[in-house]
Design a protein around this motif. Structure first.
Motif, PDB file in Angstrom:
ATOM      1  N   GLU A  24       1.085  -0.974   0.438  1.00  0.00           N
ATOM      2  CA  GLU A  24      -0.220   0.004   0.155  1.00  0.00           C
ATOM      3  C   GLU A  24       0.734   1.298   0.040  1.00  0.00           C
ATOM      4  OE1 GLU A  24      -3.865  -1.962   2.386  1.00  0.00           O
ATOM      5  OE2 GLU A  24      -2.550  -0.229   3.659  1.00  0.00           O
ATOM      6  N   GLU A  25       0.330   2.318  -1.073  1.00  0.00           N
ATOM      7  CA  GLU A  25       1.797   2.796  -0.826  1.00  0.00           C
ATOM      8  C   GLU A  25       0.340   4.558  -0.360  1.00  0.00           C
ATOM      9  OE1 GLU A  25       3.802   6.690  -3.972  1.00  0.00           O
ATOM     10  OE2 GLU A  25       3.833   4.277  -4.206  1.00  0.00           O
ATOM     11  N   ARG A  26       0.559   5.584   0.189  1.00  0.00           N
ATOM     12  CA  ARG A  26      -0.193   6.351   0.445  1.00  0.00           C
ATOM     13  C   ARG A  26       0.031   7.829   0.802  1.00  0.00           C
ATOM     14  NH1 ARG A  26      -2.155   2.325   3.685  1.00  0.00           N
ATOM     15  NH2 ARG A  26      -4.055   2.083   3.527  1.00  0.00           N
ATOM     16  N   HIS A  27       0.246   9.349  -0.366  1.00  0.00           N
ATOM     17  CA  HIS A  27       0.961  10.065  -0.302  1.00  0.00           C
ATOM     18  C   HIS A  27       0.140  11.676  -0.205  1.00  0.00           C
ATOM     19  CE1 HIS A  27       1.658   9.860  -4.063  1.00  0.00           C
ATOM     20  NE2 HIS A  27       0.862  10.706  -4.854  1.00  0.00           N
ATOM     21  N   LEU A  28       0.705  12.832   0.342  1.00  0.00           N
ATOM     22  CA  LEU A  28      -0.072  13.807  -0.760  1.00  0.00           C
ATOM     23  C   LEU A  28      -0.137  14.187  -2.015  1.00  0.00           C
ATOM     24  CD1 LEU A  28      -0.366  15.731   2.778  1.00  0.00           C
ATOM     25  CD2 LEU A  28      -2.179  14.325   1.232  1.00  0.00           C
ATOM     26  N   ASP A  29      -0.393  14.367  -3.424  1.00  0.00           N
ATOM     27  CA  ASP A  29      -0.155  14.863  -4.332  1.00  0.00           C
ATOM     28  C   ASP A  29      -0.045  16.565  -3.954  1.00  0.00           C
ATOM     29  OD1 ASP A  29      -2.562  16.380  -4.968  1.00  0.00           O
ATOM     30  OD2 ASP A  29      -2.900  14.980  -6.421  1.00  0.00           O
ATOM     31  N   GLU A  30       0.305  17.451  -5.203  1.00  0.00           N
ATOM     32  CA  GLU A  30       1.046  19.004  -5.197  1.00  0.00           C
ATOM     33  C   GLU A  30      -0.582  19.903  -5.202  1.00  0.00           C
ATOM     34  OE1 GLU A  30      -0.022  17.221  -9.218  1.00  0.00           O
ATOM     35  OE2 GLU A  30       1.390  16.876  -7.851  1.00  0.00           O
ATOM     36  N   GLU A  31      -1.712  19.379  -5.656  1.00  0.00           N
ATOM     37  CA  GLU A  31      -3.185  19.772  -4.839  1.00  0.00           C
ATOM     38  C   GLU A  31      -3.478  18.727  -4.031  1.00  0.00           C
ATOM     39  OE1 GLU A  31      -5.652  19.833  -8.426  1.00  0.00           O
ATOM     40  OE2 GLU A  31      -3.914  19.604  -9.380  1.00  0.00           O
ATOM     41  N   ASP A  32      -2.598  18.249  -3.279  1.00  0.00           N
ATOM     42  CA  ASP A  32      -3.400  17.941  -1.441  1.00  0.00           C
ATOM     43  C   ASP A  32      -4.541  16.819  -1.099  1.00  0.00           C
ATOM     44  OD1 ASP A  32      -2.891  18.405   1.162  1.00  0.00           O
ATOM     45  OD2 ASP A  32      -5.268  19.886   1.260  1.00  0.00           O
ATOM     46  N   ARG A  33      -4.039  16.521  -2.362  1.00  0.00           N
ATOM     47  CA  ARG A  33      -5.101  14.971  -2.768  1.00  0.00           C
ATOM     48  C   ARG A  33      -4.253  14.421  -2.091  1.00  0.00           C
ATOM     49  NH1 ARG A  33      -6.143  15.660  -8.963  1.00  0.00           N
ATOM     50  NH2 ARG A  33      -4.384  15.556  -8.672  1.00  0.00           N
ATOM     51  N   LEU A  34      -5.277  13.408  -1.229  1.00  0.00           N
ATOM     52  CA  LEU A  34      -3.998  11.709  -0.979  1.00  0.00           C
ATOM     53  C   LEU A  34      -4.767  10.490  -1.582  1.00  0.00           C
ATOM     54  CD1 LEU A  34      -3.403  10.117   1.800  1.00  0.00           C
ATOM     55  CD2 LEU A  34      -5.628   9.431   2.532  1.00  0.00           C
ATOM     56  N   CYS A  35      -3.426  10.030  -2.445  1.00  0.00           N
ATOM     57  CA  CYS A  35      -3.791   8.879  -2.918  1.00  0.00           C
ATOM     58  C   CYS A  35      -2.760   7.896  -2.548  1.00  0.00           C
ATOM     59  CB  CYS A  35      -2.210   9.893  -3.855  1.00  0.00           C
ATOM     60  SG  CYS A  35      -2.977  11.463  -4.977  1.00  0.00           S
ATOM     61  N   PHE A  36      -3.837   7.093  -3.407  1.00  0.00           N
ATOM     62  CA  PHE A  36      -4.126   5.733  -2.566  1.00  0.00           C
ATOM     63  C   PHE A  36      -3.698   4.839  -3.395  1.00  0.00           C
ATOM     64  CE2 PHE A  36      -6.014   1.386  -1.330  1.00  0.00           C
ATOM     65  CZ  PHE A  36      -5.321   1.397   0.001  1.00  0.00           C
ATOM     66  N   THR A  37      -2.491   3.797  -3.480  1.00  0.00           N
ATOM     67  CA  THR A  37      -2.573   2.593  -4.686  1.00  0.00           C
ATOM     68  C   THR A  37      -2.352   1.203  -3.592  1.00  0.00           C
ATOM     69  OG1 THR A  37      -0.802   3.903  -6.041  1.00  0.00           O
ATOM     70  CG2 THR A  37      -1.033   2.049  -6.515  1.00  0.00           C
ATOM     71  N   LEU A  38      -2.640   0.358  -3.797  1.00  0.00           N
ATOM     72  CA  LEU A  38      -2.582  -1.702  -3.761  1.00  0.00           C
ATOM     73  C   LEU A  38      -2.366  -1.620  -4.737  1.00  0.00           C
ATOM     74  CD1 LEU A  38      -2.734  -3.129  -1.601  1.00  0.00           C
ATOM     75  CD2 LEU A  38      -5.348  -3.745  -2.014  1.00  0.00           C
ATOM     76  N   ALA A  39      -0.896  -2.988  -4.676  1.00  0.00           N
ATOM     77  CA  ALA A  39      -0.738  -3.487  -5.441  1.00  0.00           C
ATOM     78  C   ALA A  39      -0.638  -4.792  -5.058  1.00  0.00           C
ATOM     79  CB  ALA A  39       0.457  -2.600  -6.112  1.00  0.00           C
ATOM     80  N   LYS A  40      -0.639  -6.086  -5.460  1.00  0.00           N
ATOM     81  CA  LYS A  40      -0.618  -7.459  -5.403  1.00  0.00           C
ATOM     82  C   LYS A  40       1.198  -7.322  -5.674  1.00  0.00           C
ATOM     83  CE  LYS A  40      -2.195 -11.835  -5.622  1.00  0.00           C
ATOM     84  NZ  LYS A  40      -1.584 -12.096  -3.722  1.00  0.00           N
ATOM     85  N   LEU A  41       1.026  -8.492  -5.049  1.00  0.00           N
ATOM     86  CA  LEU A  41       3.142  -8.536  -5.451  1.00  0.00           C
ATOM     87  C   LEU A  41       3.552 -10.022  -5.495  1.00  0.00           C
ATOM     88  CD1 LEU A  41       4.510  -6.245  -2.273  1.00  0.00           C
ATOM     89  CD2 LEU A  41       3.845  -6.290  -4.880  1.00  0.00           C
ATOM     90  N   SER A  42       4.044 -10.054  -6.169  1.00  0.00           N
ATOM     91  CA  SER A  42       4.499 -11.918  -6.657  1.00  0.00           C
ATOM     92  C   SER A  42       5.024 -12.426  -5.770  1.00  0.00           C
ATOM     93  CB  SER A  42       5.383 -12.432  -8.060  1.00  0.00           C
ATOM     94  OG  SER A  42       6.514 -11.110  -7.530  1.00  0.00           O
ATOM     95  N   GLU A  43       5.453 -13.421  -4.901  1.00  0.00           N
ATOM     96  CA  GLU A  43       6.712 -14.013  -4.153  1.00  0.00           C
ATOM     97  C   GLU A  43       7.909 -13.434  -4.337  1.00  0.00           C
ATOM     98  OE1 GLU A  43       5.882 -16.289  -1.879  1.00  0.00           O
ATOM     99  OE2 GLU A  43       3.997 -16.062  -2.409  1.00  0.00           O
ATOM    100  N   SER A  44       8.237 -13.133  -5.334  1.00  0.00           N
ATOM    101  CA  SER A  44       9.778 -12.179  -4.906  1.00  0.00           C
ATOM    102  C   SER A  44       9.845 -10.909  -5.159  1.00  0.00           C
ATOM    103  CB  SER A  44      10.011 -12.248  -6.384  1.00  0.00           C
ATOM    104  OG  SER A  44       9.875 -11.778  -7.799  1.00  0.00           O
ATOM    105  N   GLY A  45       8.511  -9.959  -4.921  1.00  0.00           N
ATOM    106  CA  GLY A  45       8.775  -8.499  -4.084  1.00  0.00           C
ATOM    107  C   GLY A  45       8.015  -8.123  -5.405  1.00  0.00           C
ATOM    108  N   THR A  46       7.970  -8.537  -6.374  1.00  0.00           N
ATOM    109  CA  THR A  46       7.199  -6.746  -7.621  1.00  0.00           C
ATOM    110  C   THR A  46       5.399  -7.110  -7.954  1.00  0.00           C
ATOM    111  OG1 THR A  46       7.656  -9.160  -9.077  1.00  0.00           O
ATOM    112  CG2 THR A  46       9.648  -7.741  -8.884  1.00  0.00           C
TER     113      THR A  46
END
Length: 95
Positions: free
Chosen positions: A60-82
């Motif tokens: 999971e990644e969370r950050h505020l962008d230049e317009e003060d929006r909370l950006c959330f990304t969820l990525a499924k990872l392989s066993e190697s972490g990619t």
């Protein structure tokens, strides 16, 4: 590290998660009462949480962008972490 508490009010009730960023690994319980192993870190201005549980490994990644929006990304990872697949959305702060 920074201490953070999430409170999620969901259809399954209130879920609370407390952790220290750049601190030790921690275990949280999901809405189905399953234990999830987690590690929270800062990567530049983003909060990153790696989760390992019955559904697999996720980033999971969370950050505020230049317009003060909370950006959330969820990525499924392989066993190697990619990343295998990714989903995300943005939240705009109400005035």
């Amino acid at each position: 590290g920074d201490k953070i508490t999430y409170t999620n009010h969901s259809a399954m009730g209130e879920l609370r998660e407390q952790f220290i960023v750049d601190g030790p690994k921690y275990t949280t319980v999901d809405g189905w009462k399953r234990q999830i192993e987690c590690q929270a870190t800062w990567e530049e201005n983003s909060l990153i949480i790696i989760r390992k549980g019955p559904e697999g490994h996720f980033r999971e990644e969370r950050h505020l962008d230049e317009e003060d929006r909370l950006c959330f990304t969820l990525a499924k990872l392989s066993e190697s972490g990619t990343p295998v697949s990714e989903w995300g959305r943005q939240f705009k702060r109400e005035a």
